[in-house]
Design a protein around this motif. Structure first.
Motif: not given
Length: 138
Positions: A111-138
């Motif tokens: 897979s190429t970098f262009d494929e990464y740019l397209d695939a990245k849309k599928e990542f559930n990207i969150i900020n640091s505050e959302e990450a802390l909430d996610f880590i602490e959640s059940d």
């Protein structure tokens, strides 16, 4: 080798950051899933390369994340996992497992970098505050 020598060890937290090669990170993730305690969490570093040079194998650029983003795509498409990517540093993946989880091996070696740019849309990207909430959640 570590996992083969220690098959009965179980962990609450596992951090994967190493060779920066897709196949090695994939194997580390699959092995870690087997050793994670219920309710545990796996962190994966370097899932968001900022440019093509940062993900080229072998390393040819001073800042390097390699092509482990491919593992992020596989986790995004895996069954019964809760997966996020925190937009800090070079992308920190956060993985929580559900019952009957199944890692989705997509065989992305070419897979190429262009494929990464397209695939990245599928990542559930969150900020640091959302990450802390996610880590602490059940």
């Amino acid at each position: 080798v570590f996992f083969e020598k220690n098959p009965d060890l179980k962990f609450d937290v596992i951090f994967i950051d190493g060779l920066h090669h897709y196949k090695q990170c994939q194997q580390d993730c699959i092995n870690s899933i087997k050793l994670l305690n219920p309710g545990g969490i796996i962190f994966l570093h370097d899932l968001l390369p900022r440019c093509e040079m940062e993900q080229i194998i072998p390393q040819s650029y001073s800042t390097w994340s390699g092509d482990v983003w491919k593992v992020g795509l596989e986790l995004s498409r895996s069954s019964n996992v809760d997966f996020r990517v925190c937009n800090i540093d070079h992308g920190l993946g956060i993985l929580k497992l559900k019952n009957n989880n199944e890692y989705k091996n997509l065989n992305l070696e070419g897979s190429t970098f262009d494929e990464y740019l397209d695939a990245k849309k599928e990542f559930n990207i969150i900020n640091s505050e959302e990450a802390l909430d996610f880590i602490e959640s059940d």
